[in-house]
Design an enzyme around this catalytic site. Structure first.
Site, PDB file in Angstrom:
ATOM      1  N   ASP A  32     -65.797   3.807  20.315  1.00 22.33           N
ATOM      2  CA  ASP A  32     -66.198   3.173  21.575  1.00 22.33           C
ATOM      3  C   ASP A  32     -67.091   1.969  21.250  1.00 22.33           C
ATOM      4  O   ASP A  32     -67.992   2.045  20.414  1.00 22.33           O
ATOM      5  CB  ASP A  32     -66.953   4.181  22.442  1.00 22.33           C
ATOM      6  N   ILE A  33     -66.844   0.870  21.955  1.00 25.51           N
ATOM      7  CA  ILE A  33     -67.590  -0.370  21.671  1.00 25.51           C
ATOM      8  C   ILE A  33     -69.053  -0.274  22.132  1.00 25.51           C
ATOM      9  O   ILE A  33     -69.905  -1.008  21.636  1.00 25.51           O
ATOM     10  CB  ILE A  33     -66.858  -1.574  22.319  1.00 25.51           C
ATOM     11  N   GLN A  95     -64.815   6.637  35.882  1.00 27.66           N
ATOM     12  CA  GLN A  95     -63.775   5.971  35.088  1.00 27.66           C
ATOM     13  C   GLN A  95     -63.879   4.464  35.260  1.00 27.66           C
ATOM     14  O   GLN A  95     -63.950   3.965  36.394  1.00 27.66           O
ATOM     15  CB  GLN A  95     -62.370   6.447  35.501  1.00 27.66           C
ATOM     16  N   HIS A 101     -58.162   8.445  28.659  1.00 28.62           N
ATOM     17  CA  HIS A 101     -58.857   8.570  27.366  1.00 28.62           C
ATOM     18  C   HIS A 101     -59.808   9.748  27.399  1.00 28.62           C
ATOM     19  O   HIS A 101     -60.336  10.109  28.448  1.00 28.62           O
ATOM     20  CB  HIS A 101     -59.608   7.289  27.008  1.00 28.62           C
ATOM     21  N   HIS A 103     -63.334  10.905  25.702  1.00 26.26           N
ATOM     22  CA  HIS A 103     -64.492  10.562  24.874  1.00 26.26           C
ATOM     23  C   HIS A 103     -64.756  11.735  23.937  1.00 26.26           C
ATOM     24  O   HIS A 103     -64.886  12.876  24.396  1.00 26.26           O
ATOM     25  CB  HIS A 103     -65.742  10.363  25.741  1.00 26.26           C
TER      26      HIS A 103
HETATM   27  P1  5GP Z   1     -64.745   5.313  30.985  1.00 24.80           P
HETATM   28  O1  5GP Z   1     -65.953   4.633  31.577  1.00 24.80           O
HETATM   29  O2  5GP Z   1     -63.486   4.831  31.641  1.00 24.80           O
HETATM   30  O3  5GP Z   1     -64.835   6.812  30.912  1.00 24.80           O
HETATM   31  O4  5GP Z   1     -64.724   4.873  29.453  1.00 24.80           O
HETATM   32  C1  5GP Z   1     -64.338   3.617  29.019  1.00 24.80           C
HETATM   33  C2  5GP Z   1     -64.982   3.387  27.677  1.00 24.80           C
HETATM   34  O5  5GP Z   1     -64.304   2.340  27.028  1.00 24.80           O
HETATM   35  C3  5GP Z   1     -66.458   2.975  27.773  1.00 24.80           C
HETATM   36  O6  5GP Z   1     -67.272   3.924  27.104  1.00 24.80           O
HETATM   37  C4  5GP Z   1     -66.497   1.608  27.117  1.00 24.80           C
HETATM   38  O7  5GP Z   1     -67.631   1.400  26.309  1.00 24.80           O
HETATM   39  C5  5GP Z   1     -65.222   1.594  26.288  1.00 24.80           C
HETATM   40  N1  5GP Z   1     -64.639   0.267  26.133  1.00 24.80           N
HETATM   41  C6  5GP Z   1     -64.431  -0.641  27.119  1.00 24.80           C
HETATM   42  N2  5GP Z   1     -63.825  -1.750  26.598  1.00 24.80           N
HETATM   43  C7  5GP Z   1     -63.642  -1.504  25.275  1.00 24.80           C
HETATM   44  C8  5GP Z   1     -63.062  -2.270  24.213  1.00 24.80           C
HETATM   45  O8  5GP Z   1     -62.601  -3.398  24.400  1.00 24.80           O
HETATM   46  N3  5GP Z   1     -63.062  -1.717  22.981  1.00 24.80           N
HETATM   47  C9  5GP Z   1     -63.570  -0.456  22.761  1.00 24.80           C
HETATM   48  N4  5GP Z   1     -63.511  -0.005  21.491  1.00 24.80           N
HETATM   49  N5  5GP Z   1     -64.112   0.290  23.729  1.00 24.80           N
HETATM   50  C10 5GP Z   1     -64.151  -0.223  24.980  1.00 24.80           C
END
Ligand code: 5GP
Ligand code: ZN
Length: 136
Positions: A32-33, A95, A101, A103
């Site tokens: 994760d970035i 989300q 995805h 985590h």
């Molecule tokens: P969500 O918030 O949908 O559960 O998780 C999305 C995750 O994707 C976040 O933790 C965010 O940091 C990660 N993320 C968003 N854009 C990128 C990217 O371009 N590269 C990577 N490696 N992670 C990303």
């Protein structure tokens, strides 16, 4: 199969950089970035689907198996003391990227993560009422 506007599809296709750490025929895993702990990673199906509501059962199984493999790798390679799996489905559930995805978050004693909520105060009748709604 893929969505041209989806950043995770672009990572699958190699069009966006990512620190890939695992992969198989059906999934890839990358860091994760914006990690919550050291080694925080995401497991995604190669095939685009929006979230838990939409994902096919086979891709869900593949993501679960890949998440387990990665959790054990984190235990063995990072010496973490535990792992959280988190999935968010729809904005109300946090989300932000609309490609399914998981985590996979290695946990270390004393790390800064805390539970994001506390239990509701609920009586037995209310528990029974919501159980009845969910059984319907
Ligand atoms: P969500 O918030 O949908 O559960 O998780 C999305 C995750 O994707 C976040 O933790 C965010 O940091 C990660 N993320 C968003 N854009 C990128 C990217 O371009 N590269 C990577 N490696 N992670 C990303
Ligand atoms: Zn996608």
């Amino acid at each position: 199969m893929s969505d041209g506007d989806c950043i995770f599809c672009k990572i699958v296709a190699g069009e966006l950089p990512a620190e890939r750490i695992d992969g198989d025929e059906h999934t890839i895993a990358f860091l994760d970035i914006n990690p919550w702990t050291r080694g925080h990673a995401l497991v995604i199906p190669r095939r685009h689907t929006k979230n838990l509501y939409e994902i096919g059962e086979d891709d869900l199984r593949h993501a679960a198996v890949a998440s387990k493999r990665l959790a054990r790798r984190m235990r063995d390679c990072l010496d973490c003391e535990g792992v959280n799996l988190i999935n968010s489905c729809e904005p109300a559930a946090w989300q932000t990227v609309f490609h399914f995805h998981v985590h996979v978050i290695p946990r270390f004693n004393g790390d800064p993560l805390r539970l994001p909520g506390s239990p509701l105060k609920i009586d037995a009748a209310s528990l029974a009422a919501v159980a009845a709604e969910l059984r319907a």
